[in-house]
Design an enzyme around this catalytic site. Structure first.
Site, PDB file in Angstrom:
ATOM      1  N   CYS A 188      29.378  31.435  50.475  1.00 36.56           N
ATOM      2  CA  CYS A 188      30.543  32.454  51.007  1.00 36.56           C
ATOM      3  C   CYS A 188      30.498  33.488  51.918  1.00 36.56           C
ATOM      4  CB  CYS A 188      30.650  33.712  49.842  1.00 36.56           C
ATOM      5  SG  CYS A 188      32.252  34.282  49.741  1.00 36.56           S
TER       6      CYS A 188
ATOM      7  N   ASP B 126      28.967  40.191  43.553  1.00 36.93           N
ATOM      8  CA  ASP B 126      29.684  40.954  43.596  1.00 36.93           C
ATOM      9  C   ASP B 126      29.181  42.530  42.443  1.00 36.93           C
ATOM     10  OD1 ASP B 126      30.802  38.604  44.379  1.00 36.93           O
ATOM     11  OD2 ASP B 126      32.274  40.327  45.079  1.00 36.93           O
TER      12      ASP B 126
HETATM   13  P1  RI2 Z   1      28.284  41.399  50.236  1.00 36.74           P
HETATM   14  C1  RI2 Z   1      32.425  38.254  47.920  1.00 36.74           C
HETATM   15  O1  RI2 Z   1      33.186  38.466  47.441  1.00 36.74           O
HETATM   16  C2  RI2 Z   1      31.482  37.275  48.228  1.00 36.74           C
HETATM   17  O2  RI2 Z   1      31.392  37.249  46.828  1.00 36.74           O
HETATM   18  C3  RI2 Z   1      30.207  37.622  48.277  1.00 36.74           C
HETATM   19  O3  RI2 Z   1      28.830  37.208  47.881  1.00 36.74           O
HETATM   20  C4  RI2 Z   1      30.329  39.252  47.534  1.00 36.74           C
HETATM   21  O4  RI2 Z   1      31.526  40.128  47.500  1.00 36.74           O
HETATM   22  C5  RI2 Z   1      28.749  40.372  48.105  1.00 36.74           C
HETATM   23  O5  RI2 Z   1      29.187  40.988  49.416  1.00 36.74           O
HETATM   24  P2  RI2 Z   1      34.616  38.304  48.509  1.00 36.74           P
HETATM   25  O6  RI2 Z   1      35.649  40.369  48.043  1.00 36.74           O
HETATM   26  O7  RI2 Z   1      28.545  42.764  49.427  1.00 36.74           O
HETATM   27  O8  RI2 Z   1      34.690  37.485  49.162  1.00 36.74           O
HETATM   28  O9  RI2 Z   1      26.816  41.346  50.053  1.00 36.74           O
HETATM   29  O10 RI2 Z   1      35.629  38.283  46.840  1.00 36.74           O
HETATM   30  O11 RI2 Z   1      28.560  41.786  51.716  1.00 36.74           O
END
Ligand code: RI2
Length: 322
Positions: free
Chosen positions: A135, A204
């Site tokens: 991701c 998350d």
């Molecule tokens: P940072 C994202 O979720 C991903 O799962 C990623 O690992 C997590 O948020 C943390 O992101 P989504 O919003 O806070 O893409 O490290 O569903 O940037």
């Protein structure tokens, strides 16, 4: 959750931010937290409440709309709680100012936490190492960026991360840092794990038992990494710690639209199967080597001590009616 009372005015900017979070125009746990805090600031600015009670009711309604957007990333309610904690004043003007002070302090702390975390995570990375990512996590990128700034040369296998392909954002960011990037489909991860020194994932939410709740596919990757003997590290600021799990609550896993997986026409062509699209999964602590936070690196099983220290045993729900 119920809609705000019809006579409570919520700023257009709050509705826009909520829509952008829901549609993932604004995404990533830390980015969502900052956007939610700033939306409360916009609500304070837009308010023409004629009493402190009315101002607070509007702020609560705004928080409720933001809270209802996505259920899994605890950084969102934690951000709302942080801003509300310091809202104080006897006049509307005082309250407005205290919201702004609190939002600015929260956003500063987010930035500082991410760079402190980046330094901790970079200590794990050596010159010449290869990482694998899943991701797009700004906390993970902070670790890699710091390592690169320290003069370390790194390579990365970047999983594309179906269905939304956030791996593409990671690939671009890492390339810009000068990391040698190889993009792979998710199902190729195991094949390349032998060439990888560290699997780096974000979070998350982190539960009190050290489970990591992160983008769907993280748990399978972690099991494979453990099988191959490749260390897996979760980079997560303490805003990702889920205080309600201290008292037995579980973390909701967001289910997203079928269309993210397959468009309507293709679905019809293949017999309209049931489509499930969970956005996140849970990786048990035994598959995670370390959780890197701005407060240091923790074995997942001991993250509970930090959670207690930072959040205590109870949490407030400032978006709820008093
Ligand atoms: P940072 C994202 O979720 C991903 O799962 C990623 O690992 C997590 O948020 C943390 O992101 P989504 O919003 O806070 O893409 O490290 O569903 O940037």
């Amino acid at each position: 959750m119920s809609d705000p009372a019809p006579d409570v005015e919520v700023a257009e900017a709050v509705h826009r931010t909520a829509e952008d979070i829901g549609s993932m125009e604004i995404r990533g746990a830390a980015t969502i937290a900052a956007a939610a805090a700033e939306a409360l600031g916009a609500q304070a600015d837009a308010s023409d409440a004629d009493s402190p009670a009315a101002f607070r009711a509007e702020l609560r309604a705004a928080a409720r709309i933001l809270y209802d957007t996505r259920p899994t990333a605890v950084s969102l309610p934690n951000a709302l709680r942080y801003v509300f904690r310091d809202v104080d004043g006897r006049t509307v003007e005082d309250l407005r100012e205290s919201v702004h002070t609190s939002v600015a302090e929260f956003c500063d702390r987010l930035d500082t936490a991410q760079s402190d975390l980046g330094r901790m995570g970079a200590n794990r990375l050596r010159d010449g190492d290869t990482v694998m990512t899943h991701c797009h996590s700004t906390d993970v990128l902070a670790c890699v960026e710091t390592a690169v700034e320290q003069g370390k040369s790194l390579s990365a296998y970047v999983k594309e991360t179906r269905p939304r392909n956030q791996g593409h954002i990671t690939a671009e960011a890492l390339s810009e840092m000068g990391v040698d990037v190889t993009l792979i489909v998710d199902s190729a991860a195991r094949r390349y794990l032998n060439d990888v020194d560290h699997v780096l994932v974000g979070a998350d939410s982190i539960a009190a038992d050290g489970s990591v709740i992160n983008k769907i596919g993280t748990s399978g990757l972690a099991v494979n990494a453990r099988d191959r003997g490749t260390p897996i590290v979760c980079a997560a600021q303490t805003i990702k710690l889920h205080p309600e799990t201290l008292t037995g609550h579980t973390v909701d896993i967001e289910m997203r639209a079928e269309e993210e997986v397959v468009d309507e026409e293709t679905a019809a062509d293949i017999g309209d199967p049931t489509v499930l699209n969970p956005a996140f999964d849970v990786t048990p602590p035994r598959y995670v080597d370390a959780i890197v936070t701005e407060r240091g690196q923790y074995p997942p099983e001991s993250i509970v001590t930090l959670m207690r220290e930072l959040f205590g045993e109870s949490t407030s729900d400032p978006w709820a009616e008093p």
